[in-house]
Design a protein around this motif. Sequence first.
Motif, short mmCIF file in Angstrom:
data_model
loop_
_atom_site.label_atom_id
_atom_site.label_comp_id
_atom_site.label_asym_id
_atom_site.label_seq_id
_atom_site.Cartn_x
_atom_site.Cartn_y
_atom_site.Cartn_z
N PRO A 278 12.92 11.97 1.33
CA PRO A 278 13.45 11.53 0.03
C PRO A 278 12.91 10.16 -0.42
O PRO A 278 13.12 9.76 -1.56
CB PRO A 278 14.97 11.41 0.27
N ILE A 279 12.23 9.45 0.47
CA ILE A 279 11.69 8.13 0.12
C ILE A 279 10.19 8.27 -0.18
O ILE A 279 9.68 7.73 -1.17
CB ILE A 279 11.89 7.11 1.27
N SER A 280 9.46 8.97 0.69
CA SER A 280 8.00 9.08 0.55
C SER A 280 7.57 10.24 -0.35
O SER A 280 6.53 10.14 -1.01
CB SER A 280 7.34 9.29 1.91
N ASN B 93 3.62 12.04 -2.43
CA ASN B 93 2.60 11.01 -2.77
C ASN B 93 2.77 9.71 -2.00
O ASN B 93 1.84 8.92 -1.93
CB ASN B 93 2.68 10.66 -4.26
N GLY B 94 3.96 9.46 -1.49
CA GLY B 94 4.20 8.23 -0.75
C GLY B 94 5.11 7.26 -1.50
O GLY B 94 5.38 7.42 -2.70
N THR B 95 5.59 6.28 -0.75
CA THR B 95 6.32 5.16 -1.35
C THR B 95 5.36 3.98 -1.44
O THR B 95 4.47 3.84 -0.59
CB THR B 95 7.58 4.78 -0.52
N GLY B 96 5.51 3.17 -2.44
CA GLY B 96 4.71 1.95 -2.54
C GLY B 96 5.36 0.90 -1.65
O GLY B 96 6.37 0.29 -2.01
N ALA B 97 4.81 0.72 -0.44
CA ALA B 97 5.50 -0.09 0.58
C ALA B 97 5.02 -1.53 0.53
O ALA B 97 3.83 -1.80 0.65
CB ALA B 97 5.24 0.50 1.96
N ILE B 98 5.97 -2.44 0.37
CA ILE B 98 5.66 -3.87 0.37
C ILE B 98 6.28 -4.46 1.63
O ILE B 98 7.51 -4.55 1.75
CB ILE B 98 6.24 -4.54 -0.90
N PHE B 99 5.42 -4.78 2.61
CA PHE B 99 5.89 -5.33 3.90
C PHE B 99 5.92 -6.85 3.79
O PHE B 99 4.88 -7.51 3.80
CB PHE B 99 4.93 -4.93 5.03
N PHE B 100 7.11 -7.41 3.72
CA PHE B 100 7.25 -8.86 3.65
C PHE B 100 7.15 -9.45 5.05
O PHE B 100 7.61 -8.85 6.03
CB PHE B 100 8.59 -9.22 3.01
N SER B 101 6.55 -10.62 5.14
CA SER B 101 6.40 -11.28 6.44
C SER B 101 7.69 -12.00 6.82
O SER B 101 8.42 -12.49 5.96
CB SER B 101 5.28 -12.32 6.37
N ALA C 61 0.85 -1.21 0.00
CA ALA C 61 0.00 0.00 0.00
C ALA C 61 0.88 1.25 0.00
O ALA C 61 2.05 1.20 0.39
CB ALA C 61 -0.89 0.00 1.25
N PRO C 62 0.30 2.38 -0.39
CA PRO C 62 1.03 3.65 -0.26
C PRO C 62 1.40 3.92 1.20
O PRO C 62 0.63 3.58 2.10
CB PRO C 62 0.01 4.70 -0.76
N HIS C 63 2.55 4.51 1.40
CA HIS C 63 3.04 4.77 2.76
C HIS C 63 3.67 6.15 2.76
O HIS C 63 4.58 6.43 1.99
CB HIS C 63 4.07 3.69 3.11
N LEU C 64 3.17 7.00 3.67
CA LEU C 64 3.59 8.41 3.65
C LEU C 64 4.61 8.76 4.72
O LEU C 64 5.06 9.89 4.80
CB LEU C 64 2.36 9.31 3.85
N TRP C 65 4.96 7.80 5.57
CA TRP C 65 5.69 8.16 6.79
C TRP C 65 7.17 7.81 6.75
O TRP C 65 7.84 7.82 7.78
CB TRP C 65 5.05 7.47 8.00
N GLU C 66 7.71 7.49 5.58
CA GLU C 66 9.16 7.31 5.53
C GLU C 66 9.81 8.70 5.44
O GLU C 66 9.11 9.72 5.39
CB GLU C 66 9.55 6.45 4.32
N GLU C 67 11.12 8.74 5.37
CA GLU C 67 11.82 10.02 5.27
C GLU C 67 11.41 10.72 3.97
O GLU C 67 11.10 10.05 2.96
CB GLU C 67 13.34 9.79 5.28
#
Length: 291
Positions: free
Chosen positions: A43-45, A48-56, A35-41
């Motif tokens: 230069p990353i987010s 509009n956000g980074t497309g964050a893929i959280f692997f288990s 999902a989109p993620h707005l809370w990285e630093e």
Amino acid sequence: MECTLCPRKCRAIRTAEGGNGFCHLPEGMLIARIAPHLWEEPPISGANGTGAIFFSGCTLRCAYCQNADISHRNAGRPLTVPELADAMRRLVDAGMHTISFITATPYVPQILQALALYRPPVPLVWNSSGYESVETLRMLEGVIDVYLPDLKHRSEAMGRLCAKAPDYFERASEGIREMVRQTGVPRYTEDGIMTRGTLIRHLILPGLTSESIALLDWIAENAPGIPVSLMRQYIPCNNVSIKGLDRPITEREYRRVRDHMLLLDLPGFLQEEASASADFVPLFCQDESFV
Ligand code: SF4
């Protein structure tokens, strides 16, 4: 597969049914959020956000992890390689500035296969605990544009106590040197998005400001010009039972480490006080967790 992807080098047999390594992961991908993620630093987010893929799963599994459901207990949904490629396409179509692979080390072969099907036209970010082997990082050379490693513990004692990894600093410091070798000095778009480079994160832990200062000294000496993100968000999570880690950091502890970073003139970011809240933990494994 017989797995040696992370510094644990368990040689675990990982099959479709499960795995007997430290991470207990099966061979196929398990993913907890895309999902989109707005809370990285910034230069990353970006805006509009980074497309964050959280692997288990996680190869480090810190005792105090705020995402323990996915890092310790491997909560997640199985995804195939083509499904991952399609998800990356949807993130790009949604206007993400970057794509972030988060704690993805146990899945390097599948990620490379997905990128062969679809290479997003935005910077690819490797968001890592820092506990990486140089051999595995070399598999990512020329593929990953931006490395976002943590640098967590300086002493063997803290690596052992918090993550059963007395070699944490040794492996993370070699890994960061390799990341910097691959990506060089940071480069940015006109909007401030990092297109190539390494950004090191450090989370200040309560009662351990001397470790923080030693790590900042190491960065100043060994990774000059590499930006640092100094994080003050620690809150006790996962019922952590380690003495001293049962409270947030104090203002005085934060100021001591921040002042040392300023003294060293390290480039980077200082995190806001409001970030020390469980509200910033994303929602995992729900229908709305997936684009
Ligand atoms: S990724 Fe998992 S199975 Fe593979 S070496 Fe690391 S801990 Fe062991």
